[in-house]
Design a protein around this motif. Structure first.
Motif, mmCIF file in Angstrom:
data_model
loop_
_atom_site.group_PDB
_atom_site.id
_atom_site.type_symbol
_atom_site.label_atom_id
_atom_site.label_comp_id
_atom_site.label_asym_id
_atom_site.label_seq_id
_atom_site.Cartn_x
_atom_site.Cartn_y
_atom_site.Cartn_z
ATOM 1 N N UNK A 137 0.959 -1.073 -0.100
ATOM 2 C CA UNK A 137 -0.037 -0.149 -0.043
ATOM 3 C C UNK A 137 0.788 1.069 0.023
ATOM 4 N N UNK A 138 0.825 2.173 -1.139
ATOM 5 C CA UNK A 138 1.482 3.386 -1.199
ATOM 6 C C UNK A 138 0.836 4.494 -0.612
ATOM 7 N N UNK A 139 1.411 5.213 0.102
ATOM 8 C CA UNK A 139 0.629 6.685 0.590
ATOM 9 C C UNK A 139 1.565 7.815 0.067
ATOM 10 N N UNK A 140 0.707 8.782 -0.154
ATOM 11 C CA UNK A 140 1.228 9.911 -0.508
ATOM 12 C C UNK A 140 0.455 11.157 0.041
ATOM 13 N N UNK A 141 1.328 12.092 0.721
ATOM 14 C CA UNK A 141 0.804 13.359 1.144
ATOM 15 C C UNK A 141 1.205 14.730 0.362
ATOM 16 N N UNK A 142 0.424 15.378 0.033
ATOM 17 C CA UNK A 142 0.451 16.565 -0.880
ATOM 18 C C UNK A 142 0.318 17.650 0.029
ATOM 19 N N UNK A 143 1.067 18.825 -0.624
ATOM 20 C CA UNK A 143 0.953 20.357 0.200
ATOM 21 C C UNK A 143 -0.105 21.036 -0.756
ATOM 22 N N UNK A 144 -1.093 20.657 -0.977
ATOM 23 C CA UNK A 144 -2.190 21.391 -1.615
ATOM 24 C C UNK A 144 -2.925 22.251 -0.907
ATOM 25 N N UNK A 145 -3.025 23.364 -1.286
ATOM 26 C CA UNK A 145 -3.915 24.464 -0.687
ATOM 27 C C UNK A 145 -5.432 24.704 -0.977
ATOM 28 N N UNK A 153 -8.240 22.819 -4.038
ATOM 29 C CA UNK A 153 -8.654 21.883 -4.688
ATOM 30 C C UNK A 153 -9.572 21.957 -5.749
ATOM 31 N N UNK A 154 -9.915 23.351 -6.407
ATOM 32 C CA UNK A 154 -10.647 23.366 -7.638
ATOM 33 C C UNK A 154 -9.681 23.003 -8.993
ATOM 34 N N UNK A 155 -10.234 22.263 -9.633
ATOM 35 C CA UNK A 155 -9.645 21.796 -10.958
ATOM 36 C C UNK A 155 -8.472 20.854 -10.695
ATOM 37 N N UNK A 156 -8.378 20.155 -9.504
ATOM 38 C CA UNK A 156 -7.230 19.380 -9.102
ATOM 39 C C UNK A 156 -7.279 17.926 -9.692
ATOM 40 N N UNK A 157 -6.429 17.453 -10.633
ATOM 41 C CA UNK A 157 -6.556 16.018 -10.691
ATOM 42 C C UNK A 157 -5.526 15.405 -9.812
ATOM 43 N N UNK A 158 -5.502 14.094 -9.599
ATOM 44 C CA UNK A 158 -4.449 13.357 -8.898
ATOM 45 C C UNK A 158 -4.153 11.948 -9.424
ATOM 46 N N UNK A 159 -3.360 11.229 -9.097
ATOM 47 C CA UNK A 159 -2.921 10.012 -9.589
ATOM 48 C C UNK A 159 -1.806 9.732 -9.103
ATOM 49 N N UNK A 160 -1.205 8.227 -9.542
ATOM 50 C CA UNK A 160 -0.099 7.368 -9.506
ATOM 51 C C UNK A 160 0.639 7.167 -10.700
ATOM 52 N N UNK A 161 1.791 7.276 -10.860
ATOM 53 C CA UNK A 161 2.503 6.991 -12.126
ATOM 54 C C UNK A 161 3.654 6.247 -11.762
ATOM 55 N N UNK A 178 -8.379 13.390 4.727
ATOM 56 C CA UNK A 178 -7.780 14.634 4.113
ATOM 57 C C UNK A 178 -7.662 14.665 2.662
ATOM 58 N N UNK A 179 -7.991 15.542 1.991
ATOM 59 C CA UNK A 179 -8.140 15.586 0.511
ATOM 60 C C UNK A 179 -6.697 15.521 0.134
ATOM 61 N N UNK A 180 -5.522 16.009 1.045
ATOM 62 C CA UNK A 180 -4.225 15.799 0.302
ATOM 63 C C UNK A 180 -3.751 14.777 0.580
ATOM 64 N N UNK A 181 -4.198 13.597 0.975
ATOM 65 C CA UNK A 181 -3.627 12.287 1.033
ATOM 66 C C UNK A 181 -4.169 11.296 0.096
ATOM 67 N N UNK A 182 -3.301 10.399 -0.735
ATOM 68 C CA UNK A 182 -3.711 9.517 -1.684
ATOM 69 C C UNK A 182 -2.940 8.285 -1.289
ATOM 70 N N UNK A 183 -3.811 7.174 -1.879
ATOM 71 C CA UNK A 183 -3.170 5.825 -1.454
ATOM 72 C C UNK A 183 -3.394 5.118 -2.772
ATOM 73 N N UNK A 184 -2.520 4.007 -2.949
ATOM 74 C CA UNK A 184 -2.554 3.126 -3.963
ATOM 75 C C UNK A 184 -2.307 1.628 -3.276
ATOM 76 N N UNK A 185 -3.379 0.933 -3.245
ATOM 77 C CA UNK A 185 -3.604 -0.447 -2.855
ATOM 78 C C UNK A 185 -3.172 -1.614 -3.967
ATOM 79 N N UNK A 186 -1.909 -2.110 -3.684
ATOM 80 C CA UNK A 186 -1.591 -2.895 -4.741
ATOM 81 C C UNK A 186 -1.501 -4.435 -4.532
#
Length: 116
Positions: free
Chosen positions: A18-26, A28-36, A73-81
């Motif tokens: 399980x990967x985690x990501x924390x972003x310094x996003x102030x 959230x309008x027109x914000x896309x997100x993802x894993x590469x 928290x909207x600035x946290x993203x996960x990837x369960x693999x």
């Protein structure tokens, strides 16, 4: 947007991470997100992205095995693999970016190594 990825490691084929990501996003309008990911000796490629309408778009090779999610928290993203395969070996990066321009900055990534 500055991000910090974590959660990578070495696993055997069939295992999970399980990967985690924390972003310094102030905002959230027109914000896309993802894993590469960037395989050894290869180019960075898209794994999964969350579009402006909130839908997740997976590349065919990971569909059914990987799951993207956001934390409370909207600035946290996960990837369960799950059901990892050797071809999933790569450095994984998350990105928060303007939906109209695509990713422009990258973190250091987190390495995933899958052995047979």
């Amino acid at each position: 947007v500055p991000v910090v990825e974590s959660g990578g490691g070495s696993v055997q084929a069939g295992g999970s991470l399980r990967l985690s990501c924390v972003a310094s996003v102030e905002t959230y309008a027109s914000v896309c997100m993802g894993w590469f990911r960037r395989p050894p000796g290869g180019k960075r490629e898209r794994v999964v992205t969350i579009q402006r309408d909130g839908t997740a778009d997976y590349v065919p090779s990971v569909k059914g095995r990987f799951t993207i999610s956001q934390g409370d928290a909207k600035n946290t993203l996960y990837l369960q693999m799950d059901s990892l395969a050797t071809e999933d070996t790569a450095t994984y990066y998350c990105a928060y970016y303007d939906c109209d321009t695509g990713p422009t900055t990258w973190g250091q990534g987190t390495e995933v190594s899958v052995s047979s």
